[in-house]
Design a protein around this motif. Structure first.
Motif, PDB file in Angstrom:
ATOM      1  N   GLY A   1      -1.885  -2.176 -15.832  1.00 23.87           N
ATOM      2  CA  GLY A   1      -0.572  -1.791 -16.323  1.00 23.87           C
ATOM      3  C   GLY A   1       0.461  -1.639 -15.228  1.00 23.87           C
ATOM      4  N   LYS A   2       1.715  -1.505 -15.653  1.00 26.21           N
ATOM      5  CA  LYS A   2       2.835  -1.480 -14.704  1.00 26.21           C
ATOM      6  C   LYS A   2       2.891  -0.196 -13.883  1.00 26.21           C
ATOM      7  N   LYS A   3       2.487   0.923 -14.485  1.00 31.54           N
ATOM      8  CA  LYS A   3       2.506   2.177 -13.723  1.00 31.54           C
ATOM      9  C   LYS A   3       1.541   2.089 -12.539  1.00 31.54           C
ATOM     10  N   ALA A   4       0.334   1.589 -12.786  1.00 35.26           N
ATOM     11  CA  ALA A   4      -0.651   1.426 -11.709  1.00 35.26           C
ATOM     12  C   ALA A   4      -0.146   0.461 -10.652  1.00 35.26           C
ATOM     13  N   ALA A   5       0.512  -0.623 -11.088  1.00 40.57           N
ATOM     14  CA  ALA A   5       1.049  -1.604 -10.143  1.00 40.57           C
ATOM     15  C   ALA A   5       2.170  -0.988  -9.302  1.00 40.57           C
ATOM     16  N   PHE A   6       3.008  -0.166  -9.924  1.00 42.01           N
ATOM     17  CA  PHE A   6       4.109   0.492  -9.207  1.00 42.01           C
ATOM     18  C   PHE A   6       3.560   1.400  -8.110  1.00 42.01           C
ATOM     19  N   VAL A   7       2.612   2.263  -8.467  1.00 40.06           N
ATOM     20  CA  VAL A   7       2.039   3.210  -7.499  1.00 40.06           C
ATOM     21  C   VAL A   7       1.284   2.473  -6.397  1.00 40.06           C
ATOM     22  N   THR A   8       0.474   1.480  -6.794  1.00 39.66           N
ATOM     23  CA  THR A   8      -0.321   0.730  -5.809  1.00 39.66           C
ATOM     24  C   THR A   8       0.568  -0.069  -4.867  1.00 39.66           C
ATOM     25  N   GLY A   9       1.585  -0.737  -5.433  1.00 41.77           N
ATOM     26  CA  GLY A   9       2.454  -1.586  -4.623  1.00 41.77           C
ATOM     27  C   GLY A   9       3.225  -0.815  -3.573  1.00 41.77           C
ATOM     28  N   TRP A  10       3.862   0.290  -3.992  1.00 39.55           N
ATOM     29  CA  TRP A  10       4.624   1.080  -3.027  1.00 39.55           C
ATOM     30  C   TRP A  10       3.713   1.813  -2.056  1.00 39.55           C
ATOM     31  N   THR A  11       2.498   2.155  -2.481  1.00 40.08           N
ATOM     32  CA  THR A  11       1.530   2.782  -1.561  1.00 40.08           C
ATOM     33  C   THR A  11       1.116   1.796  -0.485  1.00 40.08           C
ATOM     34  N   TYR A  12       0.850   0.552  -0.879  1.00 41.76           N
ATOM     35  CA  TYR A  12       0.464  -0.468   0.104  1.00 41.76           C
ATOM     36  C   TYR A  12       1.624  -0.751   1.053  1.00 41.76           C
ATOM     37  N   TRP A  13       2.827  -0.794   0.500  1.00 40.38           N
ATOM     38  CA  TRP A  13       4.023  -0.991   1.327  1.00 40.38           C
ATOM     39  C   TRP A  13       4.120   0.121   2.368  1.00 40.38           C
ATOM     40  N   PHE A  14       3.895   1.365   1.947  1.00 42.35           N
ATOM     41  CA  PHE A  14       3.959   2.506   2.857  1.00 42.35           C
ATOM     42  C   PHE A  14       2.867   2.428   3.920  1.00 42.35           C
ATOM     43  N   CYS A  15       1.670   2.000   3.518  1.00 40.67           N
ATOM     44  CA  CYS A  15       0.555   1.858   4.475  1.00 40.67           C
ATOM     45  C   CYS A  15       0.968   1.007   5.666  1.00 40.67           C
ATOM     46  N   TRP A  16       1.532  -0.161   5.366  1.00 41.89           N
ATOM     47  CA  TRP A  16       1.868  -1.099   6.431  1.00 41.89           C
ATOM     48  C   TRP A  16       3.107  -0.674   7.209  1.00 41.89           C
ATOM     49  N   ILE A  17       4.049   0.028   6.554  1.00 41.85           N
ATOM     50  CA  ILE A  17       5.203   0.563   7.275  1.00 41.85           C
ATOM     51  C   ILE A  17       4.729   1.560   8.328  1.00 41.85           C
ATOM     52  N   ALA A  18       3.788   2.440   7.946  1.00 43.48           N
ATOM     53  CA  ALA A  18       3.261   3.433   8.888  1.00 43.48           C
ATOM     54  C   ALA A  18       2.519   2.760  10.034  1.00 43.48           C
ATOM     55  N   ILE A  19       1.726   1.720   9.721  1.00 43.76           N
ATOM     56  CA  ILE A  19       1.022   0.980  10.772  1.00 43.76           C
ATOM     57  C   ILE A  19       2.022   0.329  11.721  1.00 43.76           C
ATOM     58  N   ALA A  20       3.092  -0.243  11.154  1.00 39.32           N
ATOM     59  CA  ALA A  20       4.118  -0.879  11.985  1.00 39.32           C
ATOM     60  C   ALA A  20       4.798   0.141  12.892  1.00 39.32           C
TER      61      ALA A  20
ATOM     62  N   PHE B   1      -1.963  16.613   2.208  1.00 39.53           N
ATOM     63  CA  PHE B   1      -0.593  16.164   1.953  1.00 39.53           C
ATOM     64  C   PHE B   1      -0.512  14.847   1.174  1.00 39.53           C
ATOM     65  N   SER B   2      -1.571  14.039   1.204  1.00 43.04           N
ATOM     66  CA  SER B   2      -1.543  12.726   0.546  1.00 43.04           C
ATOM     67  C   SER B   2      -1.169  12.784  -0.934  1.00 43.04           C
ATOM     68  N   PRO B   3      -1.689  13.742  -1.710  1.00 44.07           N
ATOM     69  CA  PRO B   3      -1.313  13.786  -3.130  1.00 44.07           C
ATOM     70  C   PRO B   3       0.184  13.887  -3.372  1.00 44.07           C
ATOM     71  N   LEU B   4       0.944  14.457  -2.403  1.00 42.89           N
ATOM     72  CA  LEU B   4       2.398  14.570  -2.569  1.00 42.89           C
ATOM     73  C   LEU B   4       3.053  13.199  -2.677  1.00 42.89           C
ATOM     74  N   TRP B   5       2.520  12.218  -1.936  1.00 40.00           N
ATOM     75  CA  TRP B   5       3.054  10.851  -1.993  1.00 40.00           C
ATOM     76  C   TRP B   5       2.872  10.264  -3.393  1.00 40.00           C
ATOM     77  N   PHE B   6       1.684  10.453  -3.960  1.00 41.98           N
ATOM     78  CA  PHE B   6       1.409   9.900  -5.290  1.00 41.98           C
ATOM     79  C   PHE B   6       2.201  10.635  -6.382  1.00 41.98           C
ATOM     80  N   ILE B   7       2.371  11.940  -6.212  1.00 41.78           N
ATOM     81  CA  ILE B   7       3.188  12.703  -7.163  1.00 41.78           C
ATOM     82  C   ILE B   7       4.636  12.210  -7.119  1.00 41.78           C
ATOM     83  N   LEU B   8       5.158  11.970  -5.908  1.00 42.57           N
ATOM     84  CA  LEU B   8       6.522  11.458  -5.752  1.00 42.57           C
ATOM     85  C   LEU B   8       6.686  10.121  -6.472  1.00 42.57           C
ATOM     86  N   LEU B   9       5.724   9.211  -6.276  1.00 40.89           N
ATOM     87  CA  LEU B   9       5.801   7.896  -6.925  1.00 40.89           C
ATOM     88  C   LEU B   9       5.760   8.016  -8.443  1.00 40.89           C
TER      89      LEU B   9
END
Length: 464
Positions: free
Chosen positions: A84-103, A430-438
């Motif tokens: 579903g779209k909610k799962a895709a939204f959370v997963t997509g922005w989480t993956y985006w954040f993962c790589w931003i932090a690595i960068a 602190f990680s759950p705060l990111w998912f709650i925000l999304l």
């Protein structure tokens, strides 16, 4: 919004093969392996082997999903289809954040590594130059991204192969080092194979898991190869060989040359080994390798965040302009957006205390565990809802669903291990705060549109 523009399939087989190798070799192997060995001892070999085996299962699941529909350009596409779209939204922005932090981390490291040779140059200058070069090459064509990654990965591969060859010669010649004779018994004759006990062995899984973050990038790259049906399976199936050669091979050689207890936690074992045989420029050579490793991670981050932003735009979860392709058939707006965020993060890094930055990077690593779990869950949904596609598939995750359960158990175990260490325990809290925000953002975004009758797609809604 559905974009009919297609990404350029400009990546060649050699690009994907080397990129998949590079994704499994992090800077930690060259710089941090001394500290890792000190904390764990020779049993680090076993933890890398176990973790590598689990990563291989995740990649088989990812490959099966990607090849079930060649219209998929990222794992976000099949997550939207099956969860579903909610799962895709959370997963997509989480993956985006993962790589931003690595960068953020690796671009900062790039400036530090350049200052090794040019100590009087301000750290921000090489960071800006590196970011501008990588953005420019990514904007021109996906083939140039592949070419950059090919050479970055090649530098790392040559360094590891050189270490293994030198180590093999030293073992064969019974070489005498400053710490004593080179012999295989160094692996168990200094406190045994598990000198730090069960606790030390358990903690090693935290480090081993960190080392493989980003290996799923092959799943994104697969959508831009000219022959994904041939290239993707080959890249995934070769992962075990690469793990044995690059991780187990190099660490085996290092701990055979030096007893694990005599390795310095603050100095690269690669530098120690090459210095031992009289390579005067050993430190500079390893600095060049870790510089290429940091640039490689940054290059991958720019690529992956832009593709994820485009996929999010196609799903309606990001500005529509991110889905637009340039005349070179690359997502230009998404590339520029991700690069600007990375640049702002580097500026903030000068003002934010290092503890906060470490916390963000640790949260990103926990988020990678979430991504792997979502891929595994999606694979189970696919198997249950598409028996006809499964029957036709020539590339499968074996031992389904037991392999899936094993992956979930391992990921849960790693989260438990993260709770044991103080620095990663904070990130876990602190990680759950990111998912709650999304989820909050998604809730308000959905309310502004026509409400959906069902967020999780039912079996009849699954796309074929």
């Amino acid at each position: 919004m559905e974009s009919h523009e297609e990404l350029e399939r400009g990546l060649k087989n050699r690009h994907v093969q080397l990129i998949s190798i590079g994704g499994a070799i992090g800077t930690g192997l060259f710089l941090g392996s001394g500290k890792t060995i000190q904390l764990t001892g020779p049993s680090i070999l076993l933890s890398y082997a176990i973790t590598g085996g689990i990563i291989f299962l995740i990649m088989r699941a990812l490959g099966e999903l990607m090849l079930s529909n060649l219209n998929y350009h990222s794992f976000l596409d099949f997550i939207a289809d099956y969860l579903g779209k909610k799962a895709a939204f959370v997963t997509g922005w989480t993956y985006w954040f993962c790589w931003i932090a690595i960068a953020m981390a690796d671009l900062t490291a790039t400036g530090m590594y350049v200052r090794y040779w040019l100590p009087n140059v301000p750290q921000w200058i090489p960071e800006i130059i590196a970011l501008a070069i990588l953005l420019g090459l990514n904007l021109v064509a996906v083939g140039l991204f592949g070419e950059m990654e090919f050479w970055f990965a090649l530098v790392k591969v040559i360094a590891i192969i050189a270490l293994i060859i030198v180590g093999a010669v030293m073992i064969f010649m019974h070489f005498q080092t400053s710490a004593g004779p080179v012999q295989i018994s160094n692996l168990w004759s200094h406190g045994g194979f598990f000198p730090k006990g069960a606790h030390g062995f358990a903690l090693s899984f935290q480090m081993a898991t960190f080392a493989f973050c980003g290996v799923e990038l092959v799943g994104l790259i697969g959508g831009e190869t000219s022959d994904p049906k041939t290239v993707l399976p080959k890249a995934i199936d070769n992962i075990p060989i690469r793990i044995i050669l690059f991780y187990l091979g190099s660490l085996f050689v290092i701990m055979t040359i030096y007893p694990w207890s005599s390795l310095s936690a603050d100095r690269s074992p690669f530098v120690q080994v090459f210095s031992e045989i009289g390579v005067i420029a050993a430190a500079s050579i390893v600095n060049l390798v870790v510089l290429s490793s940091a640039m490689s991670a940054c290059n991958s981050a720019i690529y992956s965040t832009s593709r994820m932003a485009r996929s999010l735009a196609q799903e309606g979860s990001a500005p529509r302009s991110f889905a637009k392709l340039t005349r070179h058939r690359v997502p230009g707006n998404a590339l520029v957006f991700s690069t600007l965020v990375i640049f702002i993060a580097v500026l903030l890094n000068f003002f934010v205390p290092s503890q906060i930055f470490t916390l963000i990077s640790s949260i990103a690593t926990i988020c990678f565990i979430f991504i792997w779990g979502m891929i595994t869950w999606t694979h189970m949904r696919y198997r249950k809802t598409n028996p006809e596609l499964v029957a036709k598939s020539t590339f499968k995750l074996h031992l389904y669903p037991y392999a899936n359960y094993l992956i979930f158990a391992f990921l849960a175990f790693v989260l438990f291990v993260l709770a044991l260490a103080p620095d990663t325990r904070e990130a876990l809290i602190f990680s759950p705060l990111w998912f709650i925000l999304l989820l909050v953002i998604y809730h308000f975004k959905s309310k502004s549109k026509k409400p959906e009758s069902n967020e999780i797609l039912m079996d009849s809604d699954i796309k074929h």
